[in-house]
Design a protein around this motif. Structure first.
Motif, PDB file in Angstrom:
ATOM      1  N   ARG A  94       0.949  -1.200   0.027  1.00 33.86           N
ATOM      2  CA  ARG A  94      -0.100  -0.001  -0.129  1.00 33.86           C
ATOM      3  C   ARG A  94       0.807   1.205  -0.043  1.00 33.86           C
ATOM      4  NH1 ARG A  94      -5.653  -0.187   2.059  1.00 33.86           N
ATOM      5  NH2 ARG A  94      -6.063  -2.380   2.670  1.00 33.86           N
ATOM      6  N   LYS A  95       1.661   1.315   1.024  1.00 32.70           N
ATOM      7  CA  LYS A  95       2.686   2.298   1.169  1.00 32.70           C
ATOM      8  C   LYS A  95       3.539   2.794  -0.057  1.00 32.70           C
ATOM      9  CE  LYS A  95       1.898   3.153   5.962  1.00 32.70           C
ATOM     10  NZ  LYS A  95       2.242   3.864   7.108  1.00 32.70           N
ATOM     11  N   VAL A  96       4.469   1.738  -0.297  1.00 34.77           N
ATOM     12  CA  VAL A  96       5.618   1.801  -1.193  1.00 34.77           C
ATOM     13  C   VAL A  96       5.190   1.922  -2.440  1.00 34.77           C
ATOM     14  CG1 VAL A  96       7.675   0.771  -1.590  1.00 34.77           C
ATOM     15  CG2 VAL A  96       7.251   1.186   0.673  1.00 34.77           C
ATOM     16  N   LEU A  97       4.473   0.341  -2.863  1.00 36.88           N
ATOM     17  CA  LEU A  97       4.167   0.302  -4.152  1.00 36.88           C
ATOM     18  C   LEU A  97       3.202   1.257  -4.594  1.00 36.88           C
ATOM     19  CD1 LEU A  97       4.510  -1.637  -6.806  1.00 36.88           C
ATOM     20  CD2 LEU A  97       2.645  -2.981  -5.908  1.00 36.88           C
ATOM     21  N   ALA A  98       1.940   1.406  -4.117  1.00 36.50           N
ATOM     22  CA  ALA A  98       0.663   2.349  -4.423  1.00 36.50           C
ATOM     23  C   ALA A  98       1.050   3.743  -4.204  1.00 36.50           C
ATOM     24  CB  ALA A  98      -0.414   1.784  -4.016  1.00 36.50           C
ATOM     25  N   GLY A  99       1.690   3.828  -2.893  1.00 34.09           N
ATOM     26  CA  GLY A  99       1.907   5.273  -2.511  1.00 34.09           C
ATOM     27  C   GLY A  99       0.511   5.795  -1.686  1.00 34.09           C
ATOM     28  N   LEU A 117      13.976   4.514  -4.765  1.00 30.02           N
ATOM     29  CA  LEU A 117      12.788   3.821  -5.451  1.00 30.02           C
ATOM     30  C   LEU A 117      12.823   2.501  -5.394  1.00 30.02           C
ATOM     31  CD1 LEU A 117      12.230   6.588  -8.187  1.00 30.02           C
ATOM     32  CD2 LEU A 117      10.944   6.280  -6.020  1.00 30.02           C
ATOM     33  N   ILE A 118      11.833   1.793  -5.246  1.00 31.05           N
ATOM     34  CA  ILE A 118      11.989   0.269  -5.124  1.00 31.05           C
ATOM     35  C   ILE A 118      10.837  -0.168  -6.526  1.00 31.05           C
ATOM     36  CG2 ILE A 118      11.155  -1.668  -3.920  1.00 31.05           C
ATOM     37  CD1 ILE A 118      11.833   0.272  -1.415  1.00 31.05           C
ATOM     38  N   ASN A 119      11.323  -1.086  -6.968  1.00 35.85           N
ATOM     39  CA  ASN A 119      10.412  -1.776  -8.034  1.00 35.85           C
ATOM     40  C   ASN A 119       9.772  -3.144  -7.273  1.00 35.85           C
ATOM     41  OD1 ASN A 119      12.295  -3.985  -8.315  1.00 35.85           O
ATOM     42  ND2 ASN A 119      12.980  -3.177 -10.108  1.00 35.85           N
ATOM     43  N   HIS A 178       0.802  -3.763 -11.755  1.00 29.80           N
ATOM     44  CA  HIS A 178       2.313  -3.479 -12.035  1.00 29.80           C
ATOM     45  C   HIS A 178       3.029  -4.637 -12.618  1.00 29.80           C
ATOM     46  CE1 HIS A 178       0.819  -0.664  -8.826  1.00 29.80           C
ATOM     47  NE2 HIS A 178       1.547   0.290  -9.587  1.00 29.80           N
ATOM     48  N   SER A 179       4.094  -4.223 -13.411  1.00 30.69           N
ATOM     49  CA  SER A 179       4.961  -5.078 -14.025  1.00 30.69           C
ATOM     50  C   SER A 179       6.365  -5.218 -12.849  1.00 30.69           C
ATOM     51  CB  SER A 179       5.763  -4.803 -15.363  1.00 30.69           C
ATOM     52  OG  SER A 179       6.645  -3.615 -15.042  1.00 30.69           O
ATOM     53  N   LEU A 180       6.873  -6.193 -12.931  1.00 31.37           N
ATOM     54  CA  LEU A 180       8.031  -6.244 -12.104  1.00 31.37           C
ATOM     55  C   LEU A 180       9.094  -5.153 -12.001  1.00 31.37           C
ATOM     56  CD1 LEU A 180       9.072 -10.137 -12.387  1.00 31.37           C
ATOM     57  CD2 LEU A 180       7.828  -9.093 -10.444  1.00 31.37           C
ATOM     58  N   ASP A 181       9.004  -4.505 -13.199  1.00 26.28           N
ATOM     59  CA  ASP A 181      10.119  -3.300 -13.310  1.00 26.28           C
ATOM     60  C   ASP A 181       9.437  -2.033 -12.934  1.00 26.28           C
ATOM     61  OD1 ASP A 181      12.411  -4.951 -14.232  1.00 26.28           O
ATOM     62  OD2 ASP A 181      11.345  -5.161 -16.299  1.00 26.28           O
ATOM     63  N   ASP A 182       8.108  -2.082 -12.714  1.00 27.75           N
ATOM     64  CA  ASP A 182       7.559  -0.772 -12.092  1.00 27.75           C
ATOM     65  C   ASP A 182       7.845  -0.414 -10.921  1.00 27.75           C
ATOM     66  OD1 ASP A 182       5.881  -0.521 -14.782  1.00 27.75           O
ATOM     67  OD2 ASP A 182       4.056  -1.292 -13.586  1.00 27.75           O
ATOM     68  N   LEU A 183       8.491   1.112 -10.804  1.00 30.94           N
ATOM     69  CA  LEU A 183       8.879   1.536  -9.458  1.00 30.94           C
ATOM     70  C   LEU A 183       7.451   2.035  -8.798  1.00 30.94           C
ATOM     71  CD1 LEU A 183      11.691   4.089 -10.732  1.00 30.94           C
ATOM     72  CD2 LEU A 183      11.940   1.721  -9.634  1.00 30.94           C
ATOM     73  N   GLY A 184       7.738   1.761  -7.497  1.00 29.59           N
ATOM     74  CA  GLY A 184       6.438   2.312  -6.436  1.00 29.59           C
ATOM     75  C   GLY A 184       6.373   3.439  -6.664  1.00 29.59           C
ATOM     76  N   ALA A 185       5.290   4.210  -5.970  1.00 31.27           N
ATOM     77  CA  ALA A 185       4.866   5.490  -5.892  1.00 31.27           C
ATOM     78  C   ALA A 185       5.828   5.819  -4.359  1.00 31.27           C
ATOM     79  CB  ALA A 185       3.594   5.747  -5.689  1.00 31.27           C
ATOM     80  N   GLY A 186       6.042   5.110  -3.556  1.00 32.07           N
ATOM     81  CA  GLY A 186       6.683   5.477  -2.342  1.00 32.07           C
ATOM     82  C   GLY A 186       8.163   5.061  -2.378  1.00 32.07           C
ATOM     83  N   THR A 187       8.862   5.374  -1.266  1.00 36.77           N
ATOM     84  CA  THR A 187      10.017   5.013  -1.260  1.00 36.77           C
ATOM     85  C   THR A 187      10.876   4.189  -0.060  1.00 36.77           C
ATOM     86  OG1 THR A 187      10.572   6.948   0.153  1.00 36.77           O
ATOM     87  CG2 THR A 187      10.950   7.155  -2.205  1.00 36.77           C
ATOM     88  N   HIS A 188      11.868   3.755  -0.079  1.00 36.78           N
ATOM     89  CA  HIS A 188      12.263   2.778   1.063  1.00 36.78           C
ATOM     90  C   HIS A 188      12.467   3.620   2.403  1.00 36.78           C
ATOM     91  CE1 HIS A 188      14.961   0.362   3.303  1.00 36.78           C
ATOM     92  NE2 HIS A 188      14.832  -0.724   2.630  1.00 36.78           N
TER      93      HIS A 188
END
Length: 176
Positions: free
Chosen positions: A75-80, A142-144, A126-136
């Motif tokens: 929720r937080k990192v991938l979708a922001g 940024l994290i895929n 998302h694809s495996l290479d898609d970056l999340g909207a949030g960060t580590h």
């Protein structure tokens, strides 16, 4: 009350000749189900049994922790998503692990499964290479989705090792 009324899903071993995404998703699912299996058949009291002093680790706390982890990374990192934690608060950042007599497996399991279902929905977009909207949260990087899957597998695997020891302490069951 025991967890007998909540059956762990059937654990399916990951295929050995599949593509990368399917392998990551199957290994993550394998570890999710493994944690549910470690809790099956135990009472809420047993699920709150502490590992060994000074550790406050317990199976119920691990389920609650993994609900928080699913929520954080998907929720937080991938979708922001701007969302609050499920259990942690300003007074106790480890409230997920710090269970009380009022905390139940039925509530924790339902919450955990809801977070897993939402994580699956978000990942499917998302694809495996898609970056999340949030960060580590530590590095700010940024994290895929691939990294998130790998981290989630590592997180579950580590805590399933804890769950093995906790379950053996509670009723002598080992493995699974």
């Amino acid at each position: 009350m025991t967890t007998d009324h909540i059956e762990a899903p059937e654990r399916v071993y990951p295929a050995t000749t599949t593509g990368e995404r399917q392998a990551l998703e199957q290994w993550l699912e394998f570890h999710r189900v493994t944690l549910a299996m470690k809790c099956a058949g135990l009472s809420d009291e047993q699920l709150r049994t502490l590992a060994a002093p000074p550790s406050e680790l317990n199976l119920l706390g691990l389920v609650r922790h993994m609900a928080e982890v699913e929520r954080g990374w998907f929720r937080k990192v991938l979708a922001g998503e701007e969302t609050t934690w499920l259990y942690a608060d300003d007074e106790d950042h480890d409230r997920d692990i710090h269970t009380t007599e009022g905390d139940t497996y039925a509530e924790a399991y339902a919450t955990w499964q809801a977070e897993i279902a939402h994580a699956r929905e978000l990942a499917a977009e998302h694809s495996l290479d898609d970056l999340g909207a949030g960060t580590h949260h530590r590095t700010g990087d940024l994290i895929n989705l691939r990294w998130i899957y790998l981290h989630m597998i590592e997180e579950y695997a580590r805590h399933n090792g804890h769950a093995d020891l906790l379950r053996e302490r509670i009723d002598g069951s080992a493995g699974l």
